[in-house]
Scaffold this motif. Structure first.
Motif, mmCIF file in Angstrom:
data_model
loop_
_atom_site.group_PDB
_atom_site.id
_atom_site.type_symbol
_atom_site.label_atom_id
_atom_site.label_comp_id
_atom_site.label_asym_id
_atom_site.label_seq_id
_atom_site.Cartn_x
_atom_site.Cartn_y
_atom_site.Cartn_z
ATOM 1 N N ALA A 131 9.745 8.953 6.082
ATOM 2 C CA ALA A 131 9.713 7.733 6.890
ATOM 3 C C ALA A 131 8.473 7.705 7.781
ATOM 4 C CB ALA A 131 10.984 7.628 7.739
ATOM 5 N N ALA A 132 8.127 8.839 8.363
ATOM 6 C CA ALA A 132 6.933 8.901 9.220
ATOM 7 C C ALA A 132 5.669 8.655 8.408
ATOM 8 C CB ALA A 132 6.863 10.250 9.934
ATOM 9 N N ASP A 133 5.581 9.235 7.224
ATOM 10 C CA ASP A 133 4.413 9.019 6.360
ATOM 11 C C ASP A 133 4.275 7.544 6.002
ATOM 12 O OD1 ASP A 133 3.863 11.725 6.385
ATOM 13 O OD2 ASP A 133 4.635 12.093 4.360
ATOM 14 N N ARG A 134 5.365 6.927 5.650
ATOM 15 C CA ARG A 134 5.336 5.516 5.253
ATOM 16 C C ARG A 134 4.986 4.621 6.440
ATOM 17 N NH1 ARG A 134 3.754 2.358 1.662
ATOM 18 N NH2 ARG A 134 5.133 0.691 1.040
ATOM 19 N N ALA A 135 5.563 4.927 7.588
ATOM 20 C CA ALA A 135 5.258 4.147 8.788
ATOM 21 C C ALA A 135 3.783 4.273 9.159
ATOM 22 C CB ALA A 135 6.143 4.591 9.954
ATOM 23 N N LEU A 136 3.218 5.455 8.985
ATOM 24 C CA LEU A 136 1.799 5.668 9.264
ATOM 25 C C LEU A 136 0.937 4.787 8.371
ATOM 26 C CD1 LEU A 136 -0.147 8.147 10.691
ATOM 27 C CD2 LEU A 136 -0.595 8.307 8.258
ATOM 28 N N GLU A 137 1.301 4.669 7.109
ATOM 29 C CA GLU A 137 0.557 3.805 6.204
ATOM 30 C C GLU A 137 0.623 2.347 6.657
ATOM 31 O OE1 GLU A 137 2.254 4.617 2.377
ATOM 32 O OE2 GLU A 137 1.058 6.442 2.113
ATOM 33 N N PHE A 138 1.790 1.895 7.089
ATOM 34 C CA PHE A 138 1.913 0.526 7.571
ATOM 35 C C PHE A 138 1.120 0.322 8.857
ATOM 36 C CE2 PHE A 138 5.507 0.215 4.632
ATOM 37 C CZ PHE A 138 5.280 -1.041 4.096
ATOM 38 N N GLN A 139 1.096 1.325 9.741
ATOM 39 C CA GLN A 139 0.269 1.234 10.940
ATOM 40 C C GLN A 139 -1.201 1.057 10.559
ATOM 41 O OE1 GLN A 139 1.262 4.947 13.013
ATOM 42 N NE2 GLN A 139 1.762 3.711 14.789
ATOM 43 N N ALA A 140 -1.646 1.851 9.602
ATOM 44 C CA ALA A 140 -3.049 1.797 9.190
ATOM 45 C C ALA A 140 -3.385 0.436 8.589
ATOM 46 C CB ALA A 140 -3.342 2.916 8.187
#
Length: 121
Positions: free
Chosen positions: A58-67
């Motif tokens: 979930a953190a990895d995916r959220a980081l991609e959306f932040q980027a």
């Protein structure tokens, strides 16, 4: 250690579901996804590992959306674009990190895997 986040052309593995806890259970500092009720250490290790992997995914995916959001906000074609300093302030990042995230997001939106020359972390 968690597996790297799959990219657009790879199927995503489905980690253990993260279910929202009832407010009463969440208010109890000793209560965490019902782990405290598991007596068998094998079962506890299995469930805690599932949760760890799910949180990492979930953190990895959220980081991609932040980027991607940072890249969209910094897009020079937008009349209301933000500077890296504005993005950094909004996301509580440093300006250098915001610049890296903008580049990471641009790479992701171009269909790259985000692993080019930019490492946001």
């Amino acid at each position: 250690m968690a597996e790297p986040t799959p990219r657009r052309n790879e199927p995503r593995l489905r980690p253990a579901p993260l279910l929202f806890e009832p407010a009463a259970a969440a208010a109890d500092p000793e209560h965490f996804f019902d782990l405290e009720s598991i007596d068998d250490p094998r079962a506890l290790l299995d469930r805690a590992t599932e949760l760890t992997q799910a949180f990492r995914a979930a953190a990895d995916r959220a980081l991609e959306f932040q980027a991607m959001a940072a890249a969209q906000l910094a897009d020079p074609r937008r009349f209301d674009r933000l500077t890296p300093a504005d993005i950094a302030e909004r996301a509580e990042w440093t300006e250098d990190y915001a610049k890296k995230m903008v580049e990471f997001g641009r790479d992701l939106m171009r269909g790259g895997d985000g692993r080019g020359d930019v490492d946001p972390v």
